[in-house]
Structure formats: C-alpha cells, structure tokens
Design an enzyme around this catalytic site. Sequence first.
Site, PDB file in Angstrom:
ATOM      1  CG  ASP A  11      22.988  79.368-126.595  1.00  0.00           C
ATOM      2  OD1 ASP A  11      22.200  78.410-126.450  1.00  0.00           O
ATOM      3  OD2 ASP A  11      23.303  80.133-125.661  1.00  0.00           O
ATOM      4  CG  ASP A  58      17.033  79.910-126.009  1.00  0.00           C
ATOM      5  OD1 ASP A  58      17.409  78.791-126.410  1.00  0.00           O
ATOM      6  OD2 ASP A  58      16.942  80.192-124.790  1.00  0.00           O
ATOM      7  CE  LYS A  85      27.887  93.567-134.922  1.00  0.00           C
ATOM      8  NZ  LYS A  85      26.631  94.319-135.126  1.00  0.00           N
ATOM      9  CE1 TYR A 103      28.202  79.508-126.430  1.00  0.00           C
ATOM     10  CE2 TYR A 103      27.894  77.444-125.254  1.00  0.00           C
ATOM     11  CZ  TYR A 103      27.391  78.631-125.734  1.00  0.00           C
ATOM     12  OH  TYR A 103      26.066  78.935-125.518  1.00  0.00           O
ATOM     13  CG  ASP A 157      23.240  93.817-135.714  1.00  0.00           C
ATOM     14  OD1 ASP A 157      23.508  93.117-136.711  1.00  0.00           O
ATOM     15  OD2 ASP A 157      23.637  94.995-135.587  1.00  0.00           O
TER      16      ASP A 157
HETATM   17  C1  IPM Z   1      21.955  74.819-125.202  1.00  0.00           C
HETATM   18  C2  IPM Z   1      22.301  75.261-123.815  1.00  0.00           C
HETATM   19  C3  IPM Z   1      23.777  75.006-123.571  1.00  0.00           C
HETATM   20  C4  IPM Z   1      24.551  75.843-124.573  1.00  0.00           C
HETATM   21  C5  IPM Z   1      24.259  75.277-122.144  1.00  0.00           C
HETATM   22  C6  IPM Z   1      23.459  74.533-121.129  1.00  0.00           C
HETATM   23  C7  IPM Z   1      25.729  74.964-121.994  1.00  0.00           C
HETATM   24  O1  IPM Z   1      21.946  76.586-123.609  1.00  0.00           O
HETATM   25  O2  IPM Z   1      22.139  73.641-125.515  1.00  0.00           O
HETATM   26  O3  IPM Z   1      21.476  75.642-125.981  1.00  0.00           O
HETATM   27  O4  IPM Z   1      24.770  77.056-124.359  1.00  0.00           O
HETATM   28  O5  IPM Z   1      24.951  75.288-125.592  1.00  0.00           O
HETATM   29 MN    MN Z   2      20.839  77.471-125.240  1.00  0.00          MN
END
Ligand code: IPM
Ligand code: MN
Length: 356
Positions: free
Chosen positions: A244, A248, A188, A142, A220
């Site tokens: 990240d 999710d 990784k 990032y 992975d």
């Molecule tokens: C998160 C979001 C952010 C990230 C984006 C919106 C920049 O997806 O907080 O997980 O990737 O960190």
């Molecule tokens: Mn995110």
Amino acid sequence: MKSYDIAVIKGDGIGPEIVDEAIKVLNVVSKKEGFGLNYKEYLMGGCAYEAVGTPIPDVTIEGCRVSDAVLFGSIGGYKWDDLPREMKPESGLLKLRKELGLFANLRPVRVFDELIEASSLKPEVIQGVDLLVVRELTGGIYFGEPRDNDGQTAYNTMVYTKDEIIRIAKVAFESAIKRKKKVCSVDKANVLEVSRLWRKTVEEVALEYPEVELSHMFVDNAAMQLVRDPKQFDVILTGNIFGDILSDEASMMSGSIGLLPSSSIGGIVGLYEPIHGSAPDIAGKDIANPIATILSASMMLRYSLGEEKAADLIDNAIKSVLHDGYRTSDLGKYHAKEVCSTQQMGLIIADRITKV
Ligand code: IPM
Ligand code: MN
C-alpha cells in the site's frame, strides 16, 4: 454479439466522476470493437452506509460474484472517519476483496515520456521506469486477529500463513517471466517473524522459477531505493501494508497518483480500480484526473475480458492525448496545451478512440 456483465461501484468522493469517464471510454471502445457491456451499479462505502446502513450490502457482493468483472472508483471521506471499524467505508472494500478472494493486487508503474517533467524526481532517474508492484491483498496486518481497542491500547497483528505467501509469490514470479525476469521481495525480516517466514517461503517458491532472478530488500531500504534508482526494479513482491505504502510512493514517478491503475485478481472475478483514494477535498469539482480509472478499465478489458485490442486502443489514446498536451489540473503545469476538466479529459480520450 459477445457481451459482458460489468459490476460498477462508483463509491464516494471523486469515485462517481472518474468512473463515469471510464464508462464513456468503454462505451466507445466496445462499440468500435463490436462487443457489448452491460453495467450494473452497486453501492459500497460511505454512500452505502448512508443509504442502507452498511458499507457493503450483500447485494453488492453477490452482484460482483456473478459479473464478468468489477470496475470500482474509490471510497471514504472525512464524514465517516469516526464510525466504528465495521461501518467505515474502507471496511466495505476490505470485505469485498476478501469475499471475492482477490489476494493479488497488481499495480504497474510506468512513466509516460510526455510527462517526464511532471515527476518530482529528475528525468534521468525516472525515464524508462517500468515496474510492477505485486501487493498481497487479503492478509497481513489489514486482516490480523485479534484486534481490540479499550481506549488505552490498540493493536493489530501482522499474520501470514505459508500458503498465503506461496500463492502471492507465484503471481510475482509468473508476472516476472513475462517481463524482465526479476523479482525483488520486500519485507522487514531483520525485525519481524512474519517477514522471516515470508522471506524463507519466497526463496522456496523461487526454486520453481530458476529463470527469474530473486533479490530481497528491507522495506525501509526499498522506500529509499525507489526514489534513488527506481529503474533497478522489475517486479516488487510485498505484503499488504508495505505494498500500500510503496505503491503510493512509486506513483510519483509518473507525476501524479491520478495516473496509476490496478487490478485485483486471484479470486472469483477481477476487480479494477485506480490506486488513489476518494479525494473528498476535490470531489464534485470536475477536476479529478480520470486517467487512472480509464487505465483500470483498460486492464479490465485485457485481463478479465480478453479484449486485448480494445485495451490497446485505450492505452494508445491516452498516450496520444497526453502527447498533444491535454492535462487535468493535477498535471496542469507540465507542458499543458490545455488544462481540462474530468469530463473533458474523458471525452477527449473517447474521441481519440473514435478517430483511430
Ligand atoms: C488502496 C487504498 C485502500 C487500502 C484503502 C482505501 C482501504 O488505500 O487501495 O490502496 O489501503 O488498500
Ligand atoms: Mn492505498
């Protein structure tokens, strides 16, 4: 009366709606527990770009810096997709995290028994899941340099220094000590040099924590193991982009991404936000699930303000409301007694706290 200054960043998309509900709940709980909350609102994201031409004005950073905690909703939207990188809403959030020094992002994943049916995974796979993703937040790909795009090639570099790895590893081990004493570091290292440094450094840090069991997993494999047998995990320690993605994925154990809170710590002031995005497709419809943000507000009370009892009141109220079958539409199919709007959900949780 004790009182705290809270910097509030509602942001874009569903951000304003869900933050309003968190504030509704915070007001009730602070009154009950006898402390004050002074909110100051700041712009960040697409709305800031529209209003003042930058996704993160200096006043926002300053306002957060002098506050006791930051409560944040979400940023981003299709409308701003084609802006140059530094003007994009996401750049505002990344800059804020960096400027405040928030290198550690804690994303707890718990499964509410009340919602066990809501997950796409089998009940026996997820019942009792209780894991914590410790995501490095101010380094990695990032923030890699250099980056460029001449229209023909584009690149980002994944960079970690040893010091960055040491400090996030320490957060993971310290967290594990208070939990089931297991850290799984995800990288990784079979391909990336940066991951080999990561792995070696985590092993060195682990020597300071002999009571914690350390394992390593390639990312992975970790993605696969998370859906195969999530109960094997306690603390997952990982870098920015892997964290990240995996968080999710892990949110689906709980049935909806609208349920997962997070705290970002390690810097000047803690920042609390749901892990989900701004969901522009449902913005303004009063259907978003505010629970992830309300749980983030609870984490704020617990970790930045030391108001443990108030945080417990919120957590228990949410459990009890879910137990009674109140669901926002993302979870509407699952044993819903009543499908409620964003605002109704906030109100029901707030009322539950009043009545305890
Ligand atoms: C998160 C979001 C952010 C990230 C984006 C919106 C920049 O997806 O907080 O997980 O990737 O960190
Ligand atoms: Mn995110």
